[in-house]
Motif scaffolding. Sequence first.
Motif, PDB file in Angstrom:
ATOM      1  N   ALA A 123       0.840  -1.208   0.000  1.00 12.85           N
ATOM      2  CA  ALA A 123       0.000   0.000   0.000  1.00 12.85           C
ATOM      3  C   ALA A 123       0.865   1.244   0.000  1.00 12.85           C
ATOM      4  O   ALA A 123       1.970   1.239   0.550  1.00 12.85           O
ATOM      5  CB  ALA A 123      -0.897  -0.003   1.227  1.00 12.85           C
ATOM      6  N   SER A 124       0.343   2.316  -0.621  1.00 15.53           N
ATOM      7  CA  SER A 124       1.028   3.603  -0.510  1.00 15.53           C
ATOM      8  C   SER A 124       0.696   4.160   0.876  1.00 15.53           C
ATOM      9  O   SER A 124      -0.454   4.117   1.314  1.00 15.53           O
ATOM     10  CB  SER A 124       0.573   4.553  -1.613  1.00 15.53           C
ATOM     11  N   ALA A 125       1.721   4.664   1.570  1.00 16.01           N
ATOM     12  CA  ALA A 125       1.542   5.008   2.989  1.00 16.01           C
ATOM     13  C   ALA A 125       0.654   6.224   3.218  1.00 16.01           C
ATOM     14  O   ALA A 125      -0.020   6.327   4.242  1.00 16.01           O
ATOM     15  CB  ALA A 125       2.912   5.235   3.629  1.00 16.01           C
ATOM     16  N   GLU A 147       3.014  -4.146   3.439  1.00 19.17           N
ATOM     17  CA  GLU A 147       4.231  -3.357   3.245  1.00 19.17           C
ATOM     18  C   GLU A 147       3.814  -1.984   2.723  1.00 19.17           C
ATOM     19  O   GLU A 147       3.056  -1.879   1.755  1.00 19.17           O
ATOM     20  CB  GLU A 147       5.100  -4.092   2.213  1.00 19.17           C
ATOM     21  N   PHE A 148       4.307  -0.936   3.372  1.00 23.41           N
ATOM     22  CA  PHE A 148       3.974   0.422   2.936  1.00 23.41           C
ATOM     23  C   PHE A 148       5.121   1.000   2.107  1.00 23.41           C
ATOM     24  O   PHE A 148       6.281   0.814   2.445  1.00 23.41           O
ATOM     25  CB  PHE A 148       3.715   1.324   4.146  1.00 23.41           C
ATOM     26  N   VAL A 149       4.749   1.692   1.036  1.00 21.61           N
ATOM     27  CA  VAL A 149       5.764   2.335   0.198  1.00 21.61           C
ATOM     28  C   VAL A 149       5.423   3.817   0.055  1.00 21.61           C
ATOM     29  O   VAL A 149       4.304   4.232   0.364  1.00 21.61           O
ATOM     30  CB  VAL A 149       5.820   1.701  -1.218  1.00 21.61           C
ATOM     31  N   LYS A 150       6.403   4.589  -0.409  1.00 22.73           N
ATOM     32  CA  LYS A 150       6.104   5.981  -0.739  1.00 22.73           C
ATOM     33  C   LYS A 150       5.459   5.948  -2.124  1.00 22.73           C
ATOM     34  O   LYS A 150       6.109   5.605  -3.117  1.00 22.73           O
ATOM     35  CB  LYS A 150       7.383   6.821  -0.691  1.00 22.73           C
ATOM     36  N   GLY A 151       4.182   6.296  -2.185  1.00 13.80           N
ATOM     37  CA  GLY A 151       3.387   6.080  -3.391  1.00 13.80           C
ATOM     38  C   GLY A 151       3.874   6.767  -4.638  1.00 13.80           C
ATOM     39  O   GLY A 151       3.576   6.330  -5.753  1.00 13.80           O
ATOM     40  N   SER A 152       4.624   7.864  -4.485  1.00 16.81           N
ATOM     41  CA  SER A 152       5.059   8.603  -5.670  1.00 16.81           C
ATOM     42  C   SER A 152       6.422   8.119  -6.191  1.00 16.81           C
ATOM     43  O   SER A 152       6.904   8.632  -7.192  1.00 16.81           O
ATOM     44  CB  SER A 152       5.112  10.103  -5.349  1.00 16.81           C
ATOM     45  N   VAL A 153       7.032   7.139  -5.512  1.00 21.28           N
ATOM     46  CA  VAL A 153       8.378   6.698  -5.905  1.00 21.28           C
ATOM     47  C   VAL A 153       8.323   5.325  -6.588  1.00 21.28           C
ATOM     48  O   VAL A 153       8.031   4.300  -5.960  1.00 21.28           O
ATOM     49  CB  VAL A 153       9.315   6.650  -4.654  1.00 21.28           C
ATOM     50  N   LYS A 154       8.605   5.304  -7.884  1.00 23.93           N
ATOM     51  CA  LYS A 154       8.478   4.082  -8.669  1.00 23.93           C
ATOM     52  C   LYS A 154       9.396   2.963  -8.146  1.00 23.93           C
ATOM     53  O   LYS A 154       8.996   1.797  -8.070  1.00 23.93           O
ATOM     54  CB  LYS A 154       8.791   4.374 -10.147  1.00 23.93           C
ATOM     55  N   ARG A 163       7.715  -9.655  -5.473  1.00 26.86           N
ATOM     56  CA  ARG A 163       7.316 -11.004  -5.039  1.00 26.86           C
ATOM     57  C   ARG A 163       5.797 -11.139  -5.114  1.00 26.86           C
ATOM     58  O   ARG A 163       5.087 -10.129  -5.223  1.00 26.86           O
ATOM     59  CB  ARG A 163       7.823 -11.275  -3.629  1.00 26.86           C
ATOM     60  N   PRO A 164       5.273 -12.374  -5.070  1.00 27.05           N
ATOM     61  CA  PRO A 164       3.834 -12.565  -5.203  1.00 27.05           C
ATOM     62  C   PRO A 164       3.061 -11.702  -4.204  1.00 27.05           C
ATOM     63  O   PRO A 164       3.410 -11.647  -3.023  1.00 27.05           O
ATOM     64  CB  PRO A 164       3.637 -14.058  -4.905  1.00 27.05           C
ATOM     65  N   THR A 165       2.054 -11.009  -4.694  1.00 24.97           N
ATOM     66  CA  THR A 165       1.296 -10.064  -3.870  1.00 24.97           C
ATOM     67  C   THR A 165      -0.185 -10.250  -4.151  1.00 24.97           C
ATOM     68  O   THR A 165      -0.590 -10.407  -5.302  1.00 24.97           O
ATOM     69  CB  THR A 165       1.746  -8.623  -4.216  1.00 24.97           C
ATOM     70  N   LYS A 166      -0.990 -10.254  -3.109  1.00 26.73           N
ATOM     71  CA  LYS A 166      -2.419 -10.508  -3.281  1.00 26.73           C
ATOM     72  C   LYS A 166      -3.172  -9.233  -3.674  1.00 26.73           C
ATOM     73  O   LYS A 166      -4.031  -9.245  -4.546  1.00 26.73           O
ATOM     74  CB  LYS A 166      -2.974 -11.053  -1.968  1.00 26.73           C
ATOM     75  N   ALA A 167      -2.818  -8.133  -3.013  1.00 28.57           N
ATOM     76  CA  ALA A 167      -3.560  -6.899  -3.283  1.00 28.57           C
ATOM     77  C   ALA A 167      -2.666  -5.690  -3.119  1.00 28.57           C
ATOM     78  O   ALA A 167      -1.708  -5.709  -2.344  1.00 28.57           O
ATOM     79  CB  ALA A 167      -4.755  -6.792  -2.340  1.00 28.57           C
ATOM     80  N   VAL A 168      -2.998  -4.652  -3.887  1.00 32.58           N
ATOM     81  CA  VAL A 168      -2.313  -3.366  -3.776  1.00 32.58           C
ATOM     82  C   VAL A 168      -3.384  -2.333  -3.455  1.00 32.58           C
ATOM     83  O   VAL A 168      -4.465  -2.344  -4.058  1.00 32.58           O
ATOM     84  CB  VAL A 168      -1.592  -3.021  -5.099  1.00 32.58           C
ATOM     85  N   PHE A 169      -3.109  -1.479  -2.483  1.00 31.96           N
ATOM     86  CA  PHE A 169      -4.100  -0.474  -2.093  1.00 31.96           C
ATOM     87  C   PHE A 169      -3.484   0.917  -2.247  1.00 31.96           C
ATOM     88  O   PHE A 169      -2.431   1.192  -1.679  1.00 31.96           O
ATOM     89  CB  PHE A 169      -4.536  -0.708  -0.638  1.00 31.96           C
ATOM     90  N   ILE A 170      -4.131   1.766  -3.052  1.00 36.44           N
ATOM     91  CA  ILE A 170      -3.617   3.130  -3.208  1.00 36.44           C
ATOM     92  C   ILE A 170      -4.732   4.165  -3.067  1.00 36.44           C
ATOM     93  O   ILE A 170      -5.875   3.923  -3.437  1.00 36.44           O
ATOM     94  CB  ILE A 170      -2.890   3.344  -4.565  1.00 36.44           C
TER      95      ILE A 170
END
Length: 408
Positions: A123-125, A147-154, A163-170
């Motif tokens: 998810a984007s944090a 796992e949280f990422v900085k949403g604007s950073v590719k 790695r295998p991921t079930k869902a992405v939330f943005i």
Amino acid sequence: MTNSERPWGYRENTHGKSPDWQLHADTASVRAGLARSGFGETGEALYLTSGFTYESAEEAVASFADETDHYLYSRFHNPTVSIFEKRLAALEGAELCVATGSGMSAMFASIACLVSQGDHVVASASMFSSCYVVLAEILPKWGVTVEFVKGSVKADWEKALSRPTKAVFIETPSNPMLEIVDIAMVSELAHKVGATVIVDNVMASPILQKPLQHGADVIMYSATKHIDGQGRVLGGAILGSADYINNHLQPFTRHTGPNLSAFNAWVLLKSLETIGMRVERMNSNAQAVAEFLSAHPKVEAVNYPGLKSHPGYAINSRQMSGGGTTMSLTLKGGQKALFAAMNKLVVIDISNNLGDSKSLITHPASTTHRRLAPEIREDLGITDSLARLSVGLEHSTDLIKDLEQALQ
Ligand SMILES: *Cc1c(COP(=O)(O)O)cnc(C)c1O
């Protein structure tokens, strides 16, 4: 039933005609999903009923076996809720929609219906704090890693989605930082590792951004915000493909019961009739207010994706038709100056809602985002000197005058 037993004026088949071409979104928001009763009423009927009756025991059996289109129980379906769901789906260009009682029940169901113990979610944090709590605290209790990422950073997305991921939330734009996430870029990376991409489209509204057109799979709304937009009811909605809704979401929501009430659906479906006009005006008002604030000597910074100075301006211009209705800002004198200015406002109200016809200002650090740990708030930029301003339907000259006198 014979004709004489029917109530006065009641006829079968007054459902109206359906055009054989694809309706423009403006038309869909007024007419899609219309299901008139035998009275032929102009305004949609409010079916305030928990249950439904059957002509025979056999009809009940067939209905529960899904062999008829008979309504069963309002936790599963309700005719007024169905009109709202069909209308929003048509406006969004989605195959199906499920309405829920709040934005948070939509958010939770949209992801909970997909994940199991051991699954990985990214998810984007930068997001609304209750969504953050669901991802950072509730899902991990059930063995889901988030796992949280900085949403604007590719590069952050590339690393997390290796790695295998079930869902992405943005959430884009994000509440209250107005951070922009590139929906197409994230969707492409996510699909390579098998993830379903869920977009919280609350800040953009169905009028300004259509995430499905940029590769996302699922959209969730707090209908409390622009969809009602008049400060009356809570509601939520989840939109996606027939496969997602029928095979993942419905089996979850039918038994966990986050459904929208018929009364709130009725309010919300009438709101959809005016959402295009409302959001377009709010968006142009917000652009004018953001330009005024960004040029004001007492304003330190304005986060608004409709300003060229915003780091996400270029991406936002590709995926959203406008900067939106909401911005955040900091003043040069910090929290003290901010509170003094907020207290001097006479048109704009201090309130923690957004997307409303009334302009509303709030201090996220002490209200909407209070629940986040101070270091997380700091990391996201939700400082003590930040305010969020949701611009409504008042005339922009009055909003600017109000802000001008408050900043004196
Ligand atoms: C308000 C909001 C929600 C939650 O919606 P409710 O209707 O209050 O439950 C979710 N996401 C965002 C971005 C919001 O602003």
